[in-house]
Design a protein around this motif. Structure first.
Motif: not given
Ligand code: ADP
Ligand code: GLC
Length: 485
Positions: A1-12, A41-42, A78-84, A138-141
């Protein structure tokens, strides 16, 4: 399985900042995706709570003037989440709700605030952080809706883009003049770009320009292609139907686990459901309800808005009272609904209990102690409270829309499908249909074997992110592959 890197963008992002289900999804999905070879990463704004809770924060870049004041990009966790985290005090260092003032009015500079977030998302997409160059953004809302737009108009090699709709009712609409201050070209203000009925819509921009569009249930993916469900964007979504899909939300089954939940009075599993009675007793106390094992206790945990149909439930109060049921409602939002629910509680002590406010701990107790959970929404992209209810043995009573249709199996359907019934669904979304279903549920509750069967089928339903996260992983990989060819 090739690793995929995704930047999630979320306001909350739960557990840092939450006003609704978007936070739950943004907080749980990255963890679930790890098992599918997706490194997510979010990116989120540096609200005061975020700045307080961010661990191991390191500064990646700083600017003396970022959208009108000093700004920095931080990386941390925070709590296992990698954040920007985009720390721009003049935009985000404000107390309370992320979107509105203390008076409940939208911050007048919301356009600028969330354009800034999307601008940095696009820059990370272009390689601003060499240690994390995403394959997909990956943009949310609507708050992240301009990220695909910046990436599009930057006109450089770029990652793939995904726009996820959590709610069509919030579209991020602003005056056309905003275009002059957010660094997008004036010619992006056209029907194939940001323009929407003469103004700008961030959500429309994202839907128009992202490579893929998802929403949070298959039924909602259909509904939003209609004029009514699309809330003005149905035509666009029909045109882009080939890149639109519905991926059902899951829930974090560790945060929502009745066997380990620190917020409930008595912990329980499928084999010791009788402990629910003890939680019910505590819930009745907390809502000043008569202590009774016999009266079916209906729970509601919700934003109070037109979407959620809770004005219909108010009209069903005579049925609830007349048929010997109780109601415990936790919610906040619309002032008029808050007042009306409080008045009904005052008029019916012991029978109707109402807590106005936002209370994460009480939300867990309602799931553990109520017999049924009611979600009478007019529309519901996915809905999470009915999924928590399944996991806690509270039987969902829901309207037949969006994700509610997809996640609950009606008691009448169990003979015709191979899935076991887990609750009650009603349609159309009217007071009559709701009251009829409440009566049906009341009768079923009095039959202990029937009710137990519903509860056990709910508890046996897989509501986790395990499989559903896999659908996102497939989507990302397909998109990366499609862009290579
Ligand atoms: P939406 O995002 O439309 O509000 P969802 O059902 O997807 O609806 O998610 C709502 C989330 O917010 C759930 O986690 C629910 O428990 C929580 N929630 C809603 N209202 C309250 C409240 N008043 N107090 C605590 N939690 C709430
Ligand atoms: C939105 C929707 C809700 C959905 C949540 C998470 O707030 O109203 O139905 O569950 O987003 O996707």
């Amino acid at each position: 399985m090739t690793p995929v890197r995704v930047l999630a963008v979320a306001s909350e992002v739960y557990p840092i900042v939450k006003t609704g289900g978007l936070a739950d999804v943004a907080g749980a999905l990255p963890l679930a995706l790890k098992a599918h070879g997706v490194e997510m990463r979010t990116l989120m704004p540096g609200y005061p709570d975020v700045m307080r809770m961010l661990r191991g924060a390191g500064e990646i870049r700083c600017w003396p003037d970022y959208f009108g004041g000093p700004g920095r990009l931080l990386a941390g966790s925070h709590d296992g989440l990698d954040l920007f985290v985009l720390d721009v005090p003049h935009l985000y260092a404000r107390p309370g709700n992320p979107y509105v003032t203390a008076e409940g009015v939208d911050w007048p500079d919301n356009g600028l605030r969330f354009a800034a977030l999307s601008r940095i998302a696009a820059d990370i997409g272009h390689g601003l952080v060499p240690a994390f160059v995403p394959d997909v953004v990956h943009a949310h809302d609507w708050q992240a809706g301009l990220a695909p737009a910046y990436l599009h108009y930057d006109n450089r090699p770029r990652p793939g883009t995904v726009m996820t709709i959590h709610n069509m009712a919030y579209q991020g609409k602003f005056a056309p003049e905003l275009i002059g201050s957010i660094g997008l070209p004036w010619d992006s203000l056209n029907v194939h770009g940001l323009e929407y009925f003469g103004g700008i819509s961030f959500l429309k921009a994202g839907l128009q320009l992202a490579d893929r569009i998802t929403t949070v249930s298959p039924t909602y993916a259909q509904e939003i292609q209609s004029d009514e469900g699309g809330m003005g964007l149905g035509g666009l979504l029909r045109e882009r139907a080939d890149v639109l899909s519905g991926i059902l939300n899951g829930i974090d089954i560790d945060v929502w686990n009745p066997q380990t939940d620190p917020h409930i009075a008595y912990r329980f599993g499928a084999e010791d459901l009788t402990f629910r009675a003890a939680n019910k007793a505590v819930l009745q106390q907390q809502f000043n309800l008569d202590s009774s094992d016999e009266a079916p206790l209906l729970g509601v945990i919700s934003r109070l808005s037109w979407q959620k149909g809770l004005d219909l439930l108010l009209e069903a109060i005579p049925t609830i009272l007349g048929d010997g049921m109780q109601l415990a409602l936790l919610g906040s939002g619309d002032r008029d609904l808050q007042d009306r629910y409080q008045a009904v509680a005052r008029a019916n002590p012991g029978r109707i209990g109402v807590v106005i406010g936002y209370d994460e701990i009480l939300a867990h107790l309602i799931q553990a102690g109520s017999d049924a959970l009611i979600v009478p929404s007019r529309f519901e992209p996915c809905g999470l409270t009915q999924l928590y209810a399944l996991r806690y043995g509270a039987v969902p009573i829901v309207s037949r829309v969006g994700g509610l249709e997809d996640t609950i199996v009606d008691i009448g359907e169990s003979n015709t499908s191979d899935r076991d019934a887990t609750g009650f669904k009603f349609a159309p979304v009217t007071v009559e249909a709701l009251t009829g279903t409440l009566r049906k549920a009341n009768t079923a509750f009095r039959n202990k074997a029937t009710w137990r069967r519903l509860q056990l089928s709910g508890l046996a339903t897989d509501v986790s992110w395990r499989n559903r996260a896999g659908d996102y992983a497939v989507l990302y990989r397909d998109l990366v592959a499609a862009r290579r060819t």
